[in-house]
Write a protein that holds these residues in place. Structure first.
Motif, PDB file in Angstrom:
ATOM      1  N   LEU A 177       0.980  -1.437  -0.103  1.00  0.00           N
ATOM      2  CA  LEU A 177       0.120   0.052   0.183  1.00  0.00           C
ATOM      3  C   LEU A 177       1.141   0.912  -0.526  1.00  0.00           C
ATOM      4  CD1 LEU A 177      -3.018  -1.314   2.399  1.00  0.00           C
ATOM      5  CD2 LEU A 177      -3.002  -0.347   0.158  1.00  0.00           C
ATOM      6  N   SER A 178       1.737   1.311   0.729  1.00  0.00           N
ATOM      7  CA  SER A 178       2.573   2.096   0.420  1.00  0.00           C
ATOM      8  C   SER A 178       3.043   2.357  -0.310  1.00  0.00           C
ATOM      9  CB  SER A 178       4.028   2.223   1.858  1.00  0.00           C
ATOM     10  OG  SER A 178       5.176   2.594   2.008  1.00  0.00           O
ATOM     11  N   SER A 179       4.104   1.374  -1.362  1.00  0.00           N
ATOM     12  CA  SER A 179       4.604   1.937  -2.657  1.00  0.00           C
ATOM     13  C   SER A 179       3.992   2.042  -3.745  1.00  0.00           C
ATOM     14  CB  SER A 179       5.128  -0.149  -3.120  1.00  0.00           C
ATOM     15  OG  SER A 179       5.782   0.097  -4.375  1.00  0.00           O
ATOM     16  N   ALA A 180       2.442   1.420  -3.400  1.00  0.00           N
ATOM     17  CA  ALA A 180       1.332   2.382  -4.446  1.00  0.00           C
ATOM     18  C   ALA A 180       0.887   3.240  -4.243  1.00  0.00           C
ATOM     19  CB  ALA A 180       0.504   1.395  -4.301  1.00  0.00           C
ATOM     20  N   SER A 181       0.970   4.077  -2.811  1.00  0.00           N
ATOM     21  CA  SER A 181       1.050   5.337  -2.460  1.00  0.00           C
ATOM     22  C   SER A 181       1.642   6.263  -2.803  1.00  0.00           C
ATOM     23  CB  SER A 181       0.241   5.438  -1.040  1.00  0.00           C
ATOM     24  OG  SER A 181      -0.701   4.885  -0.948  1.00  0.00           O
ATOM     25  N   TRP A 182       3.246   5.992  -2.972  1.00  0.00           N
ATOM     26  CA  TRP A 182       3.975   6.525  -3.227  1.00  0.00           C
ATOM     27  C   TRP A 182       4.051   6.743  -5.223  1.00  0.00           C
ATOM     28  CZ3 TRP A 182       6.667  10.494  -0.678  1.00  0.00           C
ATOM     29  CH2 TRP A 182       6.317  10.011   0.348  1.00  0.00           C
ATOM     30  N   ALA A 183       3.365   6.018  -6.027  1.00  0.00           N
ATOM     31  CA  ALA A 183       3.740   5.814  -6.994  1.00  0.00           C
ATOM     32  C   ALA A 183       2.399   6.714  -7.725  1.00  0.00           C
ATOM     33  CB  ALA A 183       3.039   4.686  -7.680  1.00  0.00           C
ATOM     34  N   ASP A 184       1.303   7.160  -7.005  1.00  0.00           N
ATOM     35  CA  ASP A 184       0.354   8.268  -7.325  1.00  0.00           C
ATOM     36  C   ASP A 184       0.459   9.459  -6.798  1.00  0.00           C
ATOM     37  OD1 ASP A 184      -2.037   6.017  -7.294  1.00  0.00           O
ATOM     38  OD2 ASP A 184      -2.289   6.986  -4.776  1.00  0.00           O
ATOM     39  N   ALA A 185       1.092   9.781  -5.745  1.00  0.00           N
ATOM     40  CA  ALA A 185       2.262  10.761  -5.752  1.00  0.00           C
ATOM     41  C   ALA A 185       2.917  11.116  -6.753  1.00  0.00           C
ATOM     42  CB  ALA A 185       3.058  10.831  -4.493  1.00  0.00           C
ATOM     43  N   SER A 186       4.315  10.126  -7.549  1.00  0.00           N
ATOM     44  CA  SER A 186       4.786  10.130  -8.584  1.00  0.00           C
ATOM     45  C   SER A 186       4.022  10.523  -9.435  1.00  0.00           C
ATOM     46  CB  SER A 186       5.227   8.536  -8.634  1.00  0.00           C
ATOM     47  OG  SER A 186       6.501   9.326  -9.909  1.00  0.00           O
ATOM     48  N   ILE A 187       2.784  10.229  -9.915  1.00  0.00           N
ATOM     49  CA  ILE A 187       1.950   9.957 -11.115  1.00  0.00           C
ATOM     50  C   ILE A 187       1.302  11.346 -10.981  1.00  0.00           C
ATOM     51  CG2 ILE A 187      -0.023   9.224 -12.271  1.00  0.00           C
ATOM     52  CD1 ILE A 187       0.967   6.765 -10.940  1.00  0.00           C
ATOM     53  N   ALA A 188       1.184  12.212  -9.564  1.00  0.00           N
ATOM     54  CA  ALA A 188       0.131  13.243  -9.787  1.00  0.00           C
ATOM     55  C   ALA A 188       1.724  14.310  -9.845  1.00  0.00           C
ATOM     56  CB  ALA A 188       0.019  13.544  -7.966  1.00  0.00           C
ATOM     57  N   ALA A 189       3.152  14.016  -9.474  1.00  0.00           N
ATOM     58  CA  ALA A 189       3.891  15.858 -10.298  1.00  0.00           C
ATOM     59  C   ALA A 189       4.233  15.219 -11.906  1.00  0.00           C
ATOM     60  CB  ALA A 189       5.507  14.770  -9.100  1.00  0.00           C
ATOM     61  N   GLY A 190       3.807  14.336 -12.187  1.00  0.00           N
ATOM     62  CA  GLY A 190       3.940  14.507 -14.130  1.00  0.00           C
ATOM     63  C   GLY A 190       4.426  13.104 -14.067  1.00  0.00           C
ATOM     64  N   THR A 191       4.394  11.891 -13.603  1.00  0.00           N
ATOM     65  CA  THR A 191       5.564  10.501 -14.110  1.00  0.00           C
ATOM     66  C   THR A 191       4.869   9.759 -14.781  1.00  0.00           C
ATOM     67  OG1 THR A 191       6.889  10.304 -12.058  1.00  0.00           O
ATOM     68  CG2 THR A 191       6.991   8.705 -12.994  1.00  0.00           C
ATOM     69  N   ASP A 192       5.305   9.188 -16.246  1.00  0.00           N
ATOM     70  CA  ASP A 192       3.939   8.816 -16.728  1.00  0.00           C
ATOM     71  C   ASP A 192       3.723   7.083 -16.181  1.00  0.00           C
ATOM     72  OD1 ASP A 192       3.501   7.201 -19.460  1.00  0.00           O
ATOM     73  OD2 ASP A 192       4.756   5.435 -18.451  1.00  0.00           O
ATOM     74  N   GLU A 193       2.259   7.084 -16.297  1.00  0.00           N
ATOM     75  CA  GLU A 193       1.766   5.806 -14.864  1.00  0.00           C
ATOM     76  C   GLU A 193       1.799   4.797 -15.254  1.00  0.00           C
ATOM     77  OE1 GLU A 193      -3.266   4.442 -13.327  1.00  0.00           O
ATOM     78  OE2 GLU A 193      -2.456   5.977 -15.477  1.00  0.00           O
ATOM     79  N   ALA A 194       2.351   3.997 -16.304  1.00  0.00           N
ATOM     80  CA  ALA A 194       3.530   3.345 -16.768  1.00  0.00           C
ATOM     81  C   ALA A 194       4.495   2.687 -15.711  1.00  0.00           C
ATOM     82  CB  ALA A 194       3.120   2.451 -17.906  1.00  0.00           C
ATOM     83  N   GLU A 195       5.148   3.893 -15.830  1.00  0.00           N
ATOM     84  CA  GLU A 195       6.666   3.968 -15.429  1.00  0.00           C
ATOM     85  C   GLU A 195       6.634   3.880 -14.518  1.00  0.00           C
ATOM     86  OE1 GLU A 195       9.386   7.036 -15.724  1.00  0.00           O
ATOM     87  OE2 GLU A 195       9.979   6.898 -17.608  1.00  0.00           O
ATOM     88  N   ALA A 196       5.648   4.430 -13.670  1.00  0.00           N
ATOM     89  CA  ALA A 196       5.382   4.558 -11.959  1.00  0.00           C
ATOM     90  C   ALA A 196       4.808   3.032 -11.251  1.00  0.00           C
ATOM     91  CB  ALA A 196       4.525   6.052 -11.358  1.00  0.00           C
TER      92      ALA A 196
END
Length: 214
Positions: A177-196
């Motif tokens: 859950l933590s990992s997924a939440s940080w991925a969400d933050a990364s996507i919100a910051a502009g990272t490509d979703e598949a990459e995140a």
């Protein structure tokens, strides 16, 4: 016991950037409000005898210019201390130097809002491979420990007890859950979703040991 889903949801995570002398750095920010006064949270964060009860054994001098070392983890130098509201220090591990800053502010309606900023110049390839979860998961675990400590006042054993919990179903779920939440933050910051999401899967596997299972 703290509900892991509730704890993950209680933390706000954002990713930004900052220009350092060495170039552009990434800034991971984690924020949570605790039901405790500022002075109590400050003591939990800075009392060298109390820190091992929720995080890790620590040695050194927690004063400006003093050096500290967490057992088996990072160390560094305290660069600033404005009790009881903020401090800043280097965060040195594996030959790499980054920076942390902690700020405490009174929360509306009571309690204390804890904000942690971790600034690091991360290699682009490393970021693509592992994303913010590489350090974010570890901070989530520390914030979880602090939440439990402030909530009960009980001493815990972060070493063996923490390792056993992380290997449990609940611990692995918390990590995912933590990992997924940080991925969400990364996507919100502009990272490509598949990459995140791919980076989150890789770092989750590393933390849970899934990458070692054949």
């Amino acid at each position: 016991m703290i509900d892991t889903t509730e704890q993950i949801s209680a933390v706000k995570r954002t990713i930004g950037s900052r220009t350092l002398d060495a170039g552009e750095a990434r800034v991971l920010t984690a924020t949570q409000t605790y039901d405790a006064p500022v002075e109590e949270v400050w003591d939990a964060l800075t009392n060298i005898e109390r820190i091992p009860r929720w995080f890790l054994p620590i040695s050194g001098e927690l004063k400006v210019g003093g050096s500290y070392q967490f057992e088996g983890n990072a160390g560094g130098t305290v660069e600033r201390c404005d009790a009881p509201t903020s401090f800043a220090a280097t965060w040195e591990f594996g030959g790499q130097v980054s920076w942390i800053e902690v700020t405490l502010t009174p929360a509306p309606g009571g309690g204390t809002t804890f904000t942690l900023e971790h600034t690091a110049a991360v290699d682009d390839d490393m970021w693509v491979q592992f994303g913010p979860g590489a350090v974010g998961i570890g901070w989530d675990m520390g914030i979880l420990g602090l939440a439990g400590h402030l909530g009960t006042g009980a001493s815990i054993e972060p070493g063996k007890a923490a390792e056993e919990w992380l290997a449990s179903d609940d611990g692995r779920r918390f990590t995912a859950l933590s990992s997924a939440s940080w991925a969400d933050a990364s996507i919100a910051a502009g990272t490509d979703e598949a990459e995140a999401r791919a980076a989150a899967d890789r770092i989750t596997a590393m933390y849970t040991g899934a990458d070692q299972q054949g």
